[in-house]
Design a protein around this motif. Structure first.
Motif, mmCIF file in Angstrom:
data_model
loop_
_atom_site.group_PDB
_atom_site.id
_atom_site.type_symbol
_atom_site.label_atom_id
_atom_site.label_comp_id
_atom_site.label_asym_id
_atom_site.label_seq_id
_atom_site.Cartn_x
_atom_site.Cartn_y
_atom_site.Cartn_z
ATOM 1 N N THR A 259 0.791 -1.209 0.053
ATOM 2 C CA THR A 259 -0.026 -0.028 -0.023
ATOM 3 C C THR A 259 0.890 1.200 0.207
ATOM 4 O O THR A 259 1.789 1.341 0.790
ATOM 5 N N LEU A 260 0.754 2.176 -1.011
ATOM 6 C CA LEU A 260 1.512 3.332 -1.058
ATOM 7 C C LEU A 260 0.533 4.452 -0.555
ATOM 8 O O LEU A 260 -0.817 4.764 -0.601
ATOM 9 N N TYR A 261 1.322 5.328 0.280
ATOM 10 C CA TYR A 261 0.738 6.428 0.919
ATOM 11 C C TYR A 261 1.598 7.598 0.462
ATOM 12 O O TYR A 261 2.893 7.882 0.856
ATOM 13 N N LEU A 262 0.875 8.780 -0.091
ATOM 14 C CA LEU A 262 1.552 10.062 -0.537
ATOM 15 C C LEU A 262 0.815 11.114 0.519
ATOM 16 O O LEU A 262 -0.291 11.332 0.265
ATOM 17 N N LEU A 346 8.311 -10.921 5.009
ATOM 18 C CA LEU A 346 8.318 -9.167 5.050
ATOM 19 C C LEU A 346 10.050 -8.731 4.770
ATOM 20 O O LEU A 346 10.414 -8.966 5.741
ATOM 21 N N GLN A 347 9.913 -8.222 3.843
ATOM 22 C CA GLN A 347 11.532 -7.462 3.823
ATOM 23 C C GLN A 347 11.235 -5.872 3.421
ATOM 24 O O GLN A 347 10.333 -5.752 2.427
ATOM 25 N N PRO A 348 11.980 -5.009 3.544
ATOM 26 C CA PRO A 348 11.915 -3.576 3.210
ATOM 27 C C PRO A 348 11.845 -3.555 1.524
ATOM 28 O O PRO A 348 12.488 -4.460 0.709
ATOM 29 N N ILE A 388 4.906 -4.227 7.622
ATOM 30 C CA ILE A 388 6.232 -3.215 7.992
ATOM 31 C C ILE A 388 5.801 -2.025 7.109
ATOM 32 O O ILE A 388 5.547 -1.987 5.932
ATOM 33 N N ASN A 389 6.296 -0.836 7.832
ATOM 34 C CA ASN A 389 5.882 0.614 6.981
ATOM 35 C C ASN A 389 7.320 0.999 6.869
ATOM 36 O O ASN A 389 8.371 1.291 8.076
ATOM 37 N N GLN A 390 7.731 1.657 5.942
ATOM 38 C CA GLN A 390 8.915 2.520 5.702
ATOM 39 C C GLN A 390 8.306 4.021 5.411
ATOM 40 O O GLN A 390 7.450 4.211 4.679
ATOM 41 N N GLU A 391 9.083 4.852 5.754
ATOM 42 C CA GLU A 391 8.728 6.232 5.585
ATOM 43 C C GLU A 391 9.935 7.102 4.986
ATOM 44 O O GLU A 391 11.030 6.806 5.755
ATOM 45 N N TRP A 392 9.807 7.667 4.128
ATOM 46 C CA TRP A 392 10.820 8.760 3.640
ATOM 47 C C TRP A 392 10.295 10.255 3.713
ATOM 48 O O TRP A 392 8.963 10.569 3.527
ATOM 49 N N ALA A 399 17.139 8.082 -0.282
ATOM 50 C CA ALA A 399 17.653 8.046 0.877
ATOM 51 C C ALA A 399 17.257 7.045 1.878
ATOM 52 O O ALA A 399 16.043 6.685 1.594
ATOM 53 N N PRO A 400 17.912 6.560 2.896
ATOM 54 C CA PRO A 400 17.462 5.570 3.950
ATOM 55 C C PRO A 400 16.270 6.074 4.431
ATOM 56 O O PRO A 400 15.834 7.271 4.680
ATOM 57 N N GLU A 401 15.282 5.289 4.976
ATOM 58 C CA GLU A 401 14.111 5.605 5.440
ATOM 59 C C GLU A 401 14.390 6.352 6.902
ATOM 60 O O GLU A 401 15.172 6.103 7.552
ATOM 61 N N ASN A 402 13.419 7.336 6.903
ATOM 62 C CA ASN A 402 13.522 8.154 8.088
ATOM 63 C C ASN A 402 12.891 7.098 9.184
ATOM 64 O O ASN A 402 13.310 7.137 10.494
ATOM 65 N N LYS A 403 11.864 6.288 8.925
ATOM 66 C CA LYS A 403 11.327 5.203 10.000
ATOM 67 C C LYS A 403 10.968 4.209 9.231
ATOM 68 O O LYS A 403 10.820 3.840 8.054
#
Length: 506
Positions: A259-262, A346-348, A388-392, A399-403
């Motif tokens: 799921t993509l969130y902007l 689950l992997q990034p 798992i949630n990745q945030e930029w 760039a590496p994820e902020n979270k």
């Protein structure tokens, strides 16, 4: 003459608008209309009629459905609305709907409050103590060996939640937005309890503290956890369960989704469920506020368990997605980080921006990607989802994820469709007689069916708790083995040094 022509044109426009189905604004002056007065009580509702309905989108829907004009009586009478129609039947139906709307609004104001209760296990006795230490989540001070009497624990929870079950459902029925309900595994924040000295309290004192803090709005629950590698451990162990009383995940139902969130600077958010790098993403894109309106928020502290939990239902309003935002979406591609290794579900993953985003007018200040493992429980209408949630920051996804964190949810696979079914007669959400569409089962008693749901969830909670304990035991064994190996290596090194010294002395 010009004034007369102008008035005639105004009346003609109103008449044309009425025939076109637009009942906003004042009623046409050249039509024979029946008039009714709708009066509300500021004391009963806490708000004026004109505040709630005059220019509200829901009121436009009432006007359209019943073919009536609804206008304020005047600034000197803010609690009075005037209703006009050519049909007595339509007028009566509109008044009934207005009464319903105001009743729903009052329920929402008075009853939709956050509920926080402690989960009292059947194993808790008078001598059980809760460990309340500074900067630690409250936990039972001893390890239980006897099994939990599940029906007794469910009965205690049901007693606490019973007053909220019907009223919250009534409020949800009044929503004209998309409803989503989930049970989230959570953790009670540890910065509230135990601010002073460390303490051991009995259950009644702990429950009193929870009640005190919840009334003050001082208890917060986190549903996202830091160590995302733990998510794969839980998935693999849950798939292995094969006990007689355990709930087993159906391997054939396992699937992985993205799921993509902007999120934009004006708190709007573009969401694309089941996101993939193809044109189907455009048809699934939804645009709404990043924060939903909460209708149910029941938080349960479980000091006997590894995790607390939270049952929550929110409403989401969506609007049409601008074309320029869809064009931006077309430039984003998914790079799936998961491979065929079934032990790492689950992997990034990565969101690849194929064009320079600075040319887009929307201010995207956060990009989030959720990768989910979803599986159904055998012989059960319920589902487990771990993601798992990745945030930029912005669209800077190189760039590496902020979270990066993970979360775990439990829900009915029928909930989304059942909670958004609309009755064609009154245009309200239709949860079925006795709420059977949501709380399923053959028993006609709602509370028993809701209790069945609680029992299923608590079984899952116990399973997660036991495998977490197993992992802690495994870690302790590994640490002990590592220490033994290190001691053996050190002893071997010491012996080698002693032999070398002896040889040098000779």
């Amino acid at each position: 003459m010009a004034t007369a022509k102008s008035q005639m044109n105004d009346r003609r426009q109103l008449t044309v608008a009425a025939f076109a189905g637009d009942y906003r604004g004042p009623p046409p002056a050249d039509r024979d209309l029946i008039e009714a007065t709708f009066v509300t009580s500021i004391k009963e509702y806490g708000f004026y009629a004109t505040q709630f309905t005059t220019h509200d989108s829901e009121m436009d829907a009432v006007r359209q459905r019943h073919q009536v004009w609804i206008v304020a009586d005047g600034p000197e009478s803010p609690n009075v609305l005037k209703i006009f129609s050519e049909s007595v039947t339509n007028l009566q139906a509109a008044i009934y709907t207005l009464n319903q709307r105001f009743h729903d609004a009052r329920l929402s104001r008075d009853l939709l409050t956050s509920v926080i209760i402690p989960q009292k296990s059947s194993r808790v006795t008078d001598d059980t103590r809760i460990r309340v230490y500074p900067d630690q989540r409250p936990r039972i001070s001893k390890h239980f060996t006897e099994p939990d009497n599940m029906p007794k624990t469910v009965a205690a929870l049901l007693h606490e939640l019973r007053p909220h079950l019907q009223t919250a459902s009534k409020c949800l029925k009044s929503s004209n937005s998309e409803i989503r309900m989930r049970v989230s595994f959570a953790l009670l924040d540890d910065n509230i309890f135990g601010k002073g000295q460390a303490d051991l309290v009995n259950w009644d004192d702990y429950a009193a503290q929870v009640k005190l803090y919840s009334h003050q709005g001082g208890l917060h629950f986190s549903t996202r956890f830091r160590e995302f590698r733990l998510s794969n451990y839980i998935i693999n162990r849950m798939l292995e369960y094969d006990g007689a009383d355990d709930l087993r995940l159906d391997r054939k139902s396992v699937k992985r989704t993205h799921t993509l969130y902007l999120t934009m600077g004006d708190d709007r958010e573009l969401k694309v469920e089941n996101w993939a790098s193809d044109e189907s993403a455009l048809s699934r894109a939804k645009l709404g506020l990043s924060s939903p309106v909460s209708y149910i928020d029941w938080k349960v502290t479980a000091p006997e368990m590894i995790f607390d939990w939270r049952l929550h239902a929110e409403t989401w309003k969506y609007e049409s997605v601008p074309k320029e935002l869809l064009r931006l979406l077309e430039t984003l591609k998914l790079r799936d980080g998961c491979n065929e290794d079934e032990t790492n579900f689950l992997q990034p993953s990565a969101v690849v921006v194929t064009k320079d985003p600075r040319y887009w007018s929307h201010d995207i200040y956060r990009t989030r990607l959720k990768t989910s493992f979803i599986a159904e429980f055998q012989d059960s209408p319920y589902v487990l989802e771990i993601g798992i949630n990745q945030e930029w920051e912005g669209l800077n996804t190189r760039a590496p994820e902020n979270k990066i964190n993970w979360q775990m949810e439990f829900y009915g696979k029928h909930w989304d469709s059942a909670m958004n079914q609309v009755n064609p007669v009154d245009q309200r959400k239709d949860f079925g007689e006795g709420l059977k569409n949501i709380w399923v089962g053959s028993d006609p008693d709602l509370e028993k069916r809701f209790g069945n749901f609680l029992e299923v969830f608590l079984k899952v909670q116990h399973q997660v708790n036991s495998l977490q304990d197993d992992e802690a035991d495994d870690e302790a064994e590994n640490e002990a083995e590592n220490e033994a190996e290190n001691e053996a290596e050190n002893e071997a090194d010491d012996e080698a040094e002693d032999e070398a010294e002896d040889e040098q002395a000779e």
